[in-house]
Design an enzyme around this catalytic site. Sequence first.
Site, PDB file in Angstrom:
ATOM      1  N   GLU A  22       0.833  -1.204   0.000  1.00 25.46           N
ATOM      2  CA  GLU A  22       0.000   0.000   0.000  1.00 25.46           C
ATOM      3  C   GLU A  22       0.868   1.254   0.000  1.00 25.46           C
ATOM      4  O   GLU A  22       0.586   2.229  -0.709  1.00 25.46           O
ATOM      5  CB  GLU A  22      -0.899   0.027   1.246  1.00 25.46           C
ATOM      6  CG  GLU A  22      -1.793  -1.177   1.389  1.00 25.46           C
ATOM      7  CD  GLU A  22      -1.195  -2.293   2.245  1.00 25.46           C
ATOM      8  OE1 GLU A  22      -1.965  -2.967   2.952  1.00 25.46           O
ATOM      9  OE2 GLU A  22       0.034  -2.496   2.197  1.00 25.46           O
TER      10      GLU A  22
ATOM     11  N   CYS B  34      -0.337   1.511   7.303  1.00 23.75           N
ATOM     12  CA  CYS B  34      -0.931   1.717   5.982  1.00 23.75           C
ATOM     13  C   CYS B  34      -2.333   2.301   6.098  1.00 23.75           C
ATOM     14  O   CYS B  34      -2.724   3.132   5.277  1.00 23.75           O
ATOM     15  CB  CYS B  34      -0.942   0.407   5.203  1.00 23.75           C
ATOM     16  SG  CYS B  34       0.723  -0.142   4.751  1.00 23.75           S
TER      17      CYS B  34
END
Length: 147
Positions: free
Chosen positions: A70, A99
Amino acid sequence: MEITQVVAKRSTCLRRQVGALIVKERRILCTGYNGAPAGIRHCCEVGCLRQRLSVPSGERHELCRGLHAEQNAIIQAALHGIPIKGGVFYITHQPCVLCAKMICNAGIKDVYFLGGYPDQLAADIFQEAGVKLICMGEDNKNGHDEN
Protein backbone atom coordinates in the site's frame (compact mmCIF):
# COMPACT_ATOMS: atom_id res chain seq x y z
CA MET A 1 -8.66 -8.54 -7.31
CA GLU A 2 -6.93 -11.12 -9.46
CA ILE A 3 -4.52 -8.42 -10.63
CA THR A 4 -3.43 -7.78 -7.02
CA GLN A 5 -2.35 -11.40 -6.80
CA VAL A 6 -0.25 -11.06 -9.95
CA VAL A 7 1.33 -7.83 -8.65
CA ALA A 8 2.14 -9.63 -5.35
CA LYS A 9 4.35 -12.06 -7.27
CA ARG A 10 6.89 -9.21 -7.69
CA SER A 11 7.31 -9.02 -3.91
CA THR A 12 10.76 -9.68 -2.51
CA CYS A 13 9.51 -10.26 1.04
CA LEU A 14 10.34 -13.66 2.50
CA ARG A 15 7.36 -13.76 4.88
CA ARG A 16 4.36 -12.49 2.93
CA GLN A 17 3.73 -11.49 -0.66
CA VAL A 18 1.30 -8.57 -0.88
CA GLY A 19 0.01 -6.75 -3.94
CA ALA A 20 -2.06 -3.57 -4.13
CA LEU A 21 -3.85 -1.48 -6.74
CA ILE A 22 -5.38 1.95 -6.55
CA VAL A 23 -8.33 2.31 -8.88
CA LYS A 24 -10.44 5.33 -9.75
CA GLU A 25 -13.39 5.40 -12.12
CA ARG A 26 -12.66 1.77 -13.04
CA ARG A 27 -9.08 2.58 -14.15
CA ILE A 28 -5.94 1.28 -12.48
CA LEU A 29 -3.92 4.30 -11.39
CA CYS A 30 -0.94 2.54 -9.82
CA THR A 31 0.25 -0.69 -8.27
CA GLY A 32 2.48 -1.62 -5.37
CA TYR A 33 4.02 -4.71 -3.84
CA ASN A 34 6.00 -5.18 -0.65
CA GLY A 35 9.77 -5.02 -0.83
CA ALA A 36 12.87 -3.02 -0.02
CA PRO A 37 13.19 0.61 -1.14
CA ALA A 38 14.86 1.39 -4.47
CA GLY A 39 18.63 0.97 -4.28
CA ILE A 40 18.50 -1.21 -1.15
CA ARG A 41 19.25 -4.94 -1.19
CA HIS A 42 16.14 -7.08 -0.93
CA CYS A 43 15.35 -9.45 1.91
CA CYS A 44 15.66 -12.40 -0.46
CA GLU A 45 19.35 -11.36 -0.75
CA VAL A 46 20.16 -10.46 2.89
CA GLY A 47 17.58 -12.40 4.89
CA CYS A 48 14.65 -11.30 7.00
CA LEU A 49 15.32 -9.31 10.16
CA ARG A 50 11.81 -10.06 11.44
CA GLN A 51 12.39 -13.80 11.09
CA ARG A 52 15.78 -13.59 12.83
CA LEU A 53 14.20 -11.70 15.75
CA SER A 54 11.04 -13.90 15.81
CA VAL A 55 8.77 -10.86 15.48
CA PRO A 56 5.12 -12.00 15.23
CA SER A 57 2.98 -10.90 12.31
CA GLY A 58 1.18 -7.63 12.99
CA GLU A 59 3.77 -6.33 15.48
CA ARG A 60 6.84 -4.03 15.34
CA HIS A 61 6.39 -2.91 11.73
CA GLU A 62 9.47 -0.70 12.02
CA LEU A 63 11.69 -3.80 12.20
CA CYS A 64 11.61 -4.44 8.48
CA ARG A 65 13.71 -3.39 5.48
CA GLY A 66 10.70 -3.35 3.21
CA LEU A 67 7.84 -1.06 2.40
CA HIS A 68 4.31 -2.38 2.35
CA ALA A 69 2.45 -2.75 -0.95
CA GLU A 70 0.00 0.00 0.00
CA GLN A 71 2.85 2.37 0.84
CA ASN A 72 4.55 1.63 -2.48
CA ALA A 73 1.33 2.24 -4.43
CA ILE A 74 0.79 5.61 -2.71
CA ILE A 75 4.45 6.55 -3.24
CA GLN A 76 4.30 5.59 -6.93
CA ALA A 77 1.23 7.79 -7.38
CA ALA A 78 2.99 10.71 -5.68
CA LEU A 79 6.21 10.15 -7.63
CA HIS A 80 4.34 10.28 -10.95
CA GLY A 81 1.86 13.03 -9.98
CA ILE A 82 -1.21 10.82 -10.07
CA PRO A 83 -4.09 12.08 -7.89
CA ILE A 84 -5.62 9.22 -5.90
CA LYS A 85 -8.09 11.10 -3.67
CA GLY A 86 -11.47 9.38 -3.95
CA GLY A 87 -9.88 6.21 -5.28
CA VAL A 88 -10.36 2.63 -4.17
CA PHE A 89 -7.65 0.27 -2.91
CA TYR A 90 -7.62 -3.43 -3.81
CA ILE A 91 -5.13 -5.37 -1.70
CA THR A 92 -4.30 -9.05 -1.23
CA HIS A 93 -4.25 -8.59 2.58
CA GLN A 94 -5.99 -6.36 5.10
CA PRO A 95 -3.81 -3.26 5.74
CA CYS A 96 -1.81 -2.75 8.92
CA VAL A 97 -2.25 0.34 11.10
CA LEU A 98 0.61 2.22 9.40
CA CYS A 99 -0.93 1.72 5.98
CA ALA A 100 -4.42 2.44 7.31
CA LYS A 101 -3.30 5.89 8.44
CA MET A 102 -1.69 6.60 5.07
CA ILE A 103 -4.76 5.37 3.19
CA CYS A 104 -7.04 7.61 5.25
CA ASN A 105 -4.84 10.67 4.65
CA ALA A 106 -4.63 9.89 0.91
CA GLY A 107 -8.40 10.29 0.63
CA ILE A 108 -9.15 6.70 -0.32
CA LYS A 109 -12.83 5.85 0.24
CA ASP A 110 -12.97 2.04 0.03
CA VAL A 111 -10.48 -0.76 0.73
CA TYR A 112 -11.15 -4.23 -0.66
CA PHE A 113 -8.96 -7.10 0.53
CA LEU A 114 -8.74 -10.89 0.31
CA GLY A 115 -6.87 -12.13 3.37
CA GLY A 116 -7.04 -10.94 6.95
CA TYR A 117 -4.22 -9.46 9.01
CA PRO A 118 -4.06 -9.33 12.82
CA ASP A 119 -4.40 -5.56 13.36
CA GLN A 120 -7.61 -4.46 15.07
CA LEU A 121 -6.34 -0.88 15.47
CA ALA A 122 -6.17 -0.57 11.67
CA ALA A 123 -9.80 -1.68 11.36
CA ASP A 124 -10.80 0.77 14.11
CA ILE A 125 -9.02 3.64 12.34
CA PHE A 126 -10.78 2.87 9.06
CA GLN A 127 -14.13 2.77 10.81
CA GLU A 128 -13.57 6.07 12.60
CA ALA A 129 -12.36 7.74 9.38
CA GLY A 130 -15.35 6.46 7.41
CA VAL A 131 -13.28 4.31 5.06
CA LYS A 132 -15.09 1.11 4.09
CA LEU A 133 -13.05 -2.04 4.75
CA ILE A 134 -14.49 -4.82 2.60
CA CYS A 135 -13.34 -8.45 2.77
CA MET A 136 -13.69 -10.34 -0.49
CA GLY A 137 -11.86 -13.49 0.54
CA GLU A 138 -12.29 -16.52 2.75
CA ASP A 139 -12.31 -14.35 5.88
CA ASN A 140 -15.68 -12.97 4.79
CA LYS A 141 -17.91 -15.77 6.02
CA ASN A 142 -21.22 -13.88 5.79
CA GLY A 143 -20.58 -11.90 2.60
CA HIS A 144 -20.88 -8.49 4.28
CA ASP A 145 -18.60 -5.50 4.75
CA GLU A 146 -16.40 -5.41 7.83
CA ASN A 147 -17.38 -1.75 8.47
